[in-house]
Scaffold this motif. Sequence first.
Motif, mmCIF file in Angstrom:
data_model
loop_
_atom_site.group_PDB
_atom_site.id
_atom_site.type_symbol
_atom_site.label_atom_id
_atom_site.label_comp_id
_atom_site.label_asym_id
_atom_site.label_seq_id
_atom_site.Cartn_x
_atom_site.Cartn_y
_atom_site.Cartn_z
ATOM 1 N N TYR A 54 37.455 39.289 39.472
ATOM 2 C CA TYR A 54 37.354 39.514 40.917
ATOM 3 C C TYR A 54 36.141 38.773 41.475
ATOM 4 N N TRP A 113 38.536 45.924 47.646
ATOM 5 C CA TRP A 113 38.576 46.330 46.238
ATOM 6 C C TRP A 113 39.547 47.499 46.134
ATOM 7 N N TRP A 164 32.623 43.299 47.863
ATOM 8 C CA TRP A 164 33.741 43.872 48.603
ATOM 9 C C TRP A 164 33.241 44.570 49.866
#
Length: 560
Positions: free
Chosen positions: A195, A215, A237
């Motif tokens: 990520y 997220w 995020w």
Amino acid sequence: MKTLYSLMLTGALLAGSTAAVAQTAYKSLNFLYSISGTRTASGMHNRQPIATPSTYTNRVQAITGQYPALWSSDFLFEQSEINNRWAMTNEAKAQWAQGALINLMFHACPPTQAEPCQWEGGIKSSLTNAQWQELITDGTQLNRNWKARLDAIVPYLHDLKNNGVEVLFRPLHEMNQGVFWWAGRPGPNGTARLYQITHDYLRNTKGLTNLIWVWNVQDFGSLASDLANYNPGSSYWDVLSLDMYYTDGQGYSTAKYNAMLNAAGGKPIAIGECEVLPSPSLLASQPKWSFFMGWSELVFEKNSNTTIQNTFWANNVLVRDEMPGWGSGGSTPTAPNIAYRRPVSVSSSENSTNTGDKAVDADGNTRWASSYANNQYLYVDLGATYSINRVRLAWEAAYAKDYQVQVSTDNVTWTTVKDVWGKSAAAPDDHTGLNARGRYVKVYCINRATQYGFSLYELEVYGTSVVTATRAATMPVQEGRAASSLAIYPNPTSGMLQVQLPAAQQSSKVVLRNAQGQEVLRKTTNGPTFALDLSHLPAGIYWLTVAGAASQTAQKVVKL
């Protein structure tokens, strides 16, 4: 159905709640902060096929008379869906222009396989530990493969950025769900690391600063520990979302809600996916959910029409008509591309494939190409007169060294609104800040930069429709009522219908009926103008009725 009073009350509450909110760089993210604790934005995902990218959004509207406040889609992985990514992108721009929040996902093929891929054995597959380590190591083959996979969606995200569209971007969703190739790997070198790599590549390397990073995890019984074990870090995020599928049999429990609040640390939380819609009473007891997103067909399988109506009509649930709107996004207009799939005329085409219509299909892989000669043109008929503020041209390698952008109201007299001389590269030209008026927009290509003809991937035109006094005065009024200044345009239309109301009817009930008298759309208004999306309706004759406190007006609408 929501009453006018509830719409006004919602607006007042939102206006009062925004002042205390710390501002971010994103107006839509600021909005999520502003409604925290008072309202929840409704949402709907639109899964395959993305050739019709609002199928499930329109189903909600057919049941409730209201469009969800959030529209969502997916870049997907099958060839048929990959071919329609531009159609999805164009719909995202249209939804944003109507005030919707935009959410995009990416069920990406694994870096060990080529794109397209399959669901079973592709999306639902796994990497070995050695392959995973290679993937998260910069410069390796699998790492390069993953970045190339991201490169495939960058043009669409850049197009949204160029159009001022902010995207709630949710890659690598359900990070704690081991069925997907990217997921189920806890710890700093697991899914969270991929990520981070994805975030840094798209934001820092590719410059996609219009993405609001979401997220996302699923509602397993291990949620509390998963929120610690899969966290990429708060700097990576902006929104924390939970997919609610009653995986642990508990559903919308207080324990899950509190765990999400604790992990979010003051950032917005959301219900990223759900099949059972949250009830108004549930949202009253858990008011910090900033939005919920129903998962396509499952919503209609798991909820009755009455249940769907109760949620979407609730005063603590926002629909698209209650959204604040996103304005112009600075110098970049956010209205839909009004040249999209409009009729095109050209001076020539090099063959039967690269024809003029390919320059207005919102597909960055197709193009118009002229014959191998100077002094060629392409023009688009917008179907109505517009006040034009922007024209964007995406050139192929065979670009125009010298050209003019011209407009006309009658297809006879043309006015040049932009001169370009000595262009030295095939990069797109984005002409903003224009002040032009016309129904026709022409790209007059004077001198070639190559030995070939002139070649355009896309001609995009942006602006607002103009209703002349003559047209407004001659619009027929039905049902024996006196003439008014009700104006609708463009009419006929293939998609969006703009409506301008007279002063006496700016607080009105609006109903659209088909030729058989059946109601197909209803809304309440409180302003001089609004838009209706007719793209989901069959072609034919419809009647638009606007009923204010003292008068009622009806107008025929032709849907192409």
